[in-house]
Design a protein around this motif. Structure first.
Motif, PDB file in Angstrom:
ATOM      1  N   LYS A   1      -9.172  57.719  73.813  1.00 52.55           N
ATOM      2  CA  LYS A   1      -9.843  59.025  73.780  1.00 52.55           C
ATOM      3  C   LYS A   1      -9.937  59.613  72.376  1.00 52.55           C
ATOM      4  O   LYS A   1     -10.749  60.491  72.127  1.00 52.55           O
ATOM      5  N   MET A   2      -9.093  59.163  71.491  1.00 50.26           N
ATOM      6  CA  MET A   2      -9.017  59.734  70.141  1.00 50.26           C
ATOM      7  C   MET A   2      -9.248  58.652  69.092  1.00 50.26           C
ATOM      8  O   MET A   2      -9.153  57.464  69.374  1.00 50.26           O
ATOM      9  N   VAL A   3      -9.513  59.123  67.872  1.00 51.41           N
ATOM     10  CA  VAL A   3      -9.599  58.232  66.719  1.00 51.41           C
ATOM     11  C   VAL A   3      -8.728  58.794  65.609  1.00 51.41           C
ATOM     12  O   VAL A   3      -8.570  60.012  65.495  1.00 51.41           O
ATOM     13  N   LEU A   4      -8.143  57.912  64.839  1.00 50.47           N
ATOM     14  CA  LEU A   4      -7.443  58.288  63.616  1.00 50.47           C
ATOM     15  C   LEU A   4      -8.342  57.845  62.475  1.00 50.47           C
ATOM     16  O   LEU A   4      -8.480  56.648  62.218  1.00 50.47           O
ATOM     17  N   ILE A   5      -8.990  58.805  61.837  1.00 50.10           N
ATOM     18  CA  ILE A   5      -9.866  58.454  60.729  1.00 50.10           C
ATOM     19  C   ILE A   5      -9.060  58.519  59.432  1.00 50.10           C
ATOM     20  O   ILE A   5      -8.009  59.147  59.374  1.00 50.10           O
ATOM     21  N   PHE A   6      -9.557  57.866  58.412  1.00 54.76           N
ATOM     22  CA  PHE A   6      -8.874  57.831  57.132  1.00 54.76           C
ATOM     23  C   PHE A   6      -9.607  58.760  56.165  1.00 54.76           C
ATOM     24  O   PHE A   6     -10.681  58.428  55.665  1.00 54.76           O
ATOM     25  N   PRO A   7      -9.052  59.976  55.928  1.00 54.35           N
ATOM     26  CA  PRO A   7      -9.743  61.017  55.171  1.00 54.35           C
ATOM     27  C   PRO A   7     -10.078  60.658  53.724  1.00 54.35           C
ATOM     28  O   PRO A   7     -10.905  61.334  53.120  1.00 54.35           O
ATOM     29  N   GLY A   8      -9.506  59.607  53.185  1.00 54.94           N
ATOM     30  CA  GLY A   8      -9.796  59.224  51.808  1.00 54.94           C
ATOM     31  C   GLY A   8     -11.265  58.911  51.561  1.00 54.94           C
ATOM     32  O   GLY A   8     -11.710  58.911  50.412  1.00 54.94           O
TER      33      GLY A   8
ATOM     34  N   GLN B   1      -0.198  55.390  55.459  1.00 49.94           N
ATOM     35  CA  GLN B   1      -1.645  55.619  55.474  1.00 49.94           C
ATOM     36  C   GLN B   1      -1.895  57.057  55.913  1.00 49.94           C
ATOM     37  O   GLN B   1      -1.333  57.524  56.892  1.00 49.94           O
ATOM     38  N   TRP B   2      -2.747  57.765  55.181  1.00 50.76           N
ATOM     39  CA  TRP B   2      -3.148  59.132  55.530  1.00 50.76           C
ATOM     40  C   TRP B   2      -4.150  59.043  56.672  1.00 50.76           C
ATOM     41  O   TRP B   2      -5.166  58.343  56.564  1.00 50.76           O
ATOM     42  N   ALA B   3      -3.878  59.725  57.773  1.00 52.41           N
ATOM     43  CA  ALA B   3      -4.748  59.664  58.946  1.00 52.41           C
ATOM     44  C   ALA B   3      -4.943  61.055  59.537  1.00 52.41           C
ATOM     45  O   ALA B   3      -4.030  61.885  59.532  1.00 52.41           O
ATOM     46  N   ALA B   4      -6.141  61.306  60.038  1.00 54.22           N
ATOM     47  CA  ALA B   4      -6.474  62.568  60.692  1.00 54.22           C
ATOM     48  C   ALA B   4      -6.984  62.250  62.096  1.00 54.22           C
ATOM     49  O   ALA B   4      -7.785  61.335  62.284  1.00 54.22           O
ATOM     50  N   ILE B   5      -6.518  63.013  63.059  1.00 51.65           N
ATOM     51  CA  ILE B   5      -6.845  62.755  64.458  1.00 51.65           C
ATOM     52  C   ILE B   5      -8.029  63.625  64.896  1.00 51.65           C
ATOM     53  O   ILE B   5      -8.040  64.835  64.683  1.00 51.65           O
ATOM     54  N   PHE B   6      -9.014  62.954  65.505  1.00 51.65           N
ATOM     55  CA  PHE B   6     -10.198  63.617  66.040  1.00 51.65           C
ATOM     56  C   PHE B   6     -10.494  63.052  67.418  1.00 51.65           C
ATOM     57  O   PHE B   6     -10.076  61.948  67.753  1.00 51.65           O
TER      58      PHE B   6
ATOM     59  N   MET C   1     -11.294  53.664  60.589  1.00 53.56           N
ATOM     60  CA  MET C   1     -10.499  54.402  61.570  1.00 53.56           C
ATOM     61  C   MET C   1      -9.727  53.441  62.463  1.00 53.56           C
ATOM     62  O   MET C   1      -9.988  52.242  62.482  1.00 53.56           O
ATOM     63  N   ASP C   2      -8.802  54.011  63.206  1.00 51.48           N
ATOM     64  CA  ASP C   2      -8.152  53.346  64.331  1.00 51.48           C
ATOM     65  C   ASP C   2      -8.708  54.024  65.571  1.00 51.48           C
ATOM     66  O   ASP C   2      -8.707  55.257  65.658  1.00 51.48           O
TER      67      ASP C   2
END
Length: 150
Positions: free
Chosen positions: A127-134, A75-80, A122-123
């Motif tokens: 403190k953080m989230v892994l969003i799914f950029p798709g 899964q493609w994930a971006a951390i914010f 997202m996950d």
């Protein structure tokens, strides 16, 4: 009063302060939120914005949970940070899943999706989230490169 009523009355009320915290708080708490990116689920009922111009990191996750829940090898994930994200309607229309105990409670860490079309959003961690950029509206390929996995 039945035994069931007495039992339910003896439990303290659940703590729902998280609904007023990032990323779920709505205006006026986010009145100074700058919208850099727009995203929405497949059906369009869930909309959110990101204020950071690029993720802190981006990756392909190959964990067993992502494979099972997304039906793909990765899964493609971006951390914010949570403060980088703002849901248009707060928690309304969101579904939560805590994979450790297979519950649908908002219990961290948890998976967040649209309650209607079930698009993964997202996950959420502490403190953080892994969003799914798709599901982000990039506009063009150059802008999408900011989210390339490292």
């Amino acid at each position: 009063m039945t035994g069931l009523q007495a039992e339910s009355n003896s439990h303290p009320p659940s703590n729902e302060d998280w609904k007023c915290q990032p990323p779920y708080r709505t205006t006026p708490g986010n009145s100074h939120f700058t919208k850099k990116w727009t995203a929405h689920c497949h059906c369009g009922r869930i909309k959110y914005w990101l204020s950071r111009p690029a993720p802190l990191a981006s990756k392909f996750c190959h964990c067993i949970d992502c494979q099972a829940l997304h039906g793909a090898p990765f899964q493609w994930a971006a951390i914010f940070e949570k403060t980088d994200l703002h849901f248009e309607s707060g928690v309304e229309g969101l579904a939560f899943y805590h994979s450790s105990d297979k519950s649908t409670d908002h219990k961290l860490p948890c998976k967040v999706s649209c309650a209607y079309c079930h698009s993964p959003i997202m996950d959420e961690g502490r403190k953080m989230v892994l969003i799914f950029p798709g599901i982000i509206e990039f506009g063009d390929a150059e802008k999408k490169k900011l989210f390339d996995p490292q």
